[in-house]
Design an enzyme around this catalytic site. Structure first.
Site, PDB file in Angstrom:
ATOM      1  N   ARG A 104      17.624  10.629  -0.368  1.00  0.00           N
ATOM      2  CA  ARG A 104      16.670   9.995   0.547  1.00  0.00           C
ATOM      3  C   ARG A 104      15.399   9.564  -0.167  1.00  0.00           C
ATOM      4  NH1 ARG A 104      16.678   6.440   3.285  1.00  0.00           N
ATOM      5  NH2 ARG A 104      18.621   7.315   4.072  1.00  0.00           N
ATOM      6  N   LYS A 139      -4.689  -3.181  -0.177  1.00  0.00           N
ATOM      7  CA  LYS A 139      -4.075  -2.734   1.078  1.00  0.00           C
ATOM      8  C   LYS A 139      -2.677  -2.174   0.794  1.00  0.00           C
ATOM      9  CE  LYS A 139      -6.755  -6.066   3.768  1.00  0.00           C
ATOM     10  NZ  LYS A 139      -6.724  -7.275   4.606  1.00  0.00           N
ATOM     11  N   LYS A 171     -18.174  -7.784  -0.965  1.00  0.00           N
ATOM     12  CA  LYS A 171     -17.591  -8.381   0.231  1.00  0.00           C
ATOM     13  C   LYS A 171     -18.621  -8.401   1.354  1.00  0.00           C
ATOM     14  CE  LYS A 171     -13.203  -8.248   0.599  1.00  0.00           C
ATOM     15  NZ  LYS A 171     -11.806  -7.894   0.943  1.00  0.00           N
ATOM     16  N   GLU A 205     -17.469 -12.434  -2.264  1.00  0.00           N
ATOM     17  CA  GLU A 205     -16.831 -13.078  -1.118  1.00  0.00           C
ATOM     18  C   GLU A 205     -17.869 -13.813  -0.270  1.00  0.00           C
ATOM     19  OE1 GLU A 205     -13.934 -11.009   1.856  1.00  0.00           O
ATOM     20  OE2 GLU A 205     -15.949 -10.840   2.699  1.00  0.00           O
ATOM     21  N   ASP A 226     -13.370 -16.719   2.112  1.00  0.00           N
ATOM     22  CA  ASP A 226     -12.667 -15.911   3.092  1.00  0.00           C
ATOM     23  C   ASP A 226     -12.504 -16.648   4.418  1.00  0.00           C
ATOM     24  OD1 ASP A 226     -11.483 -13.440   3.993  1.00  0.00           O
ATOM     25  OD2 ASP A 226     -13.302 -13.102   5.166  1.00  0.00           O
TER      26      ASP A 226
END
Length: 290
Positions: A104, A139, A171, A205, A226
């Site tokens: 597994r 992410k 950002k 950004e 962005d």
């Protein structure tokens, strides 16, 4: 398609597999140890049940070897290669209890990584013929970043910064703090440049056209546009005029990525490569002999 994705750092691979095996069988495999004779041997074939791009076949083998070093393995298809349904990707042979205990964990990892590689390959194909590079983001699944970023490379994509320690990337929330403190972004960038080593990459950004000039004039290496529309991206590329790399981010999907690439941006970052990729359907068919 076959691509050379490089390797996974051995310490990262070892840590992931050890943690996963401990989670899956903290006190052993009660089922196999109760029902399966100790002398039984098993031959298991890792088989594709759908088409895709392979990533993690060596991770699958490493999971087997972490349980039992005596398990023999033959890899039939290399990472970064395309495969079709029904194709045998790898074969392992060894003590049946050991193969069943590792099954597994090995499958979970190779299915997850192959799903990411397959998704990355689709995005790369969609921008073929342009200069745009498809890259991942931070992410990623906590603890699996090194493996998932390897999978992106298996699909022909590229990696963004690996961690917060690798580069400056200011950002929207960073800019909001600077604004509240009354510090112009251009001043902040120039001050940072004075303190940083010459090898540290600086990216900022922005989400409006009028923010581009102050940022680029301050000497950034990359500017991230962005959630710009394709028309706005064209204008952004024109304003930057080669003074920095231009990265497009936000609203990127397989349906939109070709239009984004056609605007002339250098980089397209796609969080969906890792946070939304579906695990590929791979099976492990086991033949046991007593």
């Amino acid at each position: 398609m076959t691509t050379d994705p490089g390797t996974i750092p051995p310490h990262a691979l070892r840590r992931v597999i050890e943690t996963a095996l401990e989670e899956d069988a903290p006190w052993g495999d009660v089922t196999s140890e109760t029902l399966i004779p100790a002398e039984a041997t098993a031959t298991a074939t890792l088989t594709a049940r759908e088409a895709g791009v392979l990533s993690g076949v060596d991770v699958f083998v490493a999971a087997m070897h972490a349980v039992d070093a005596s398990i023999g393995a033959v890899v039939h298809v290399a990472d970064g290669s395309r495969f079709e349904p029904g194709e045998v990707l790898a074969t392992v042979t060894g003590p049946a209890r050991s193969v069943l205990r590792a099954e597994r964990v090995g499958l979970n990892l190779v299915q997850r990584l192959s799903g990411i590689a397959t998704a990355a390959a689709r995005y790369v194909a969609a921008v073929d013929g342009t200069a745009a590079r498809i890259v991942d983001t931070r992410k990623t699944t906590p603890g699996l970043r090194a493996l998932e970023r390897y999978a992106v490379r298996c699909g022909g994509g590229h990696n963004h910064r690996n961690s917060l320690s690798d580069a400056v990337l200011a950002k929207d929330n960073h800019l909001a703090v600077l604004l509240a403190a009354g510090v112009p972004i251009g001043t902040a960038i120039r001050d940072a440049r004075d303190r940083l080593g010459h090898t540290v990459h600086v990216e900022v950004e922005v989400d409006r056209i009028d923010q581009i000039e102050p940022v680029v004039s301050a000497g950034v290496d990359t500017i991230m546009l962005d959630n710009f529309t394709p028309e706005q991206l064209v204008e952004g590329v024109r304003v930057v005029a080669g003074r920095a790399l231009v990265e497009a981010s936000g609203g990127v999907s397989l349906e939109t990525v070709a239009a984004i690439a056609a605007t002339g941006v250098d980089v397209i970052s796609v969080g969906a490569l890792t946070h939304s990729a579906r695990a590929l359907d791979l099976g492990l068919d086991i033949d046991v002999a007593v």
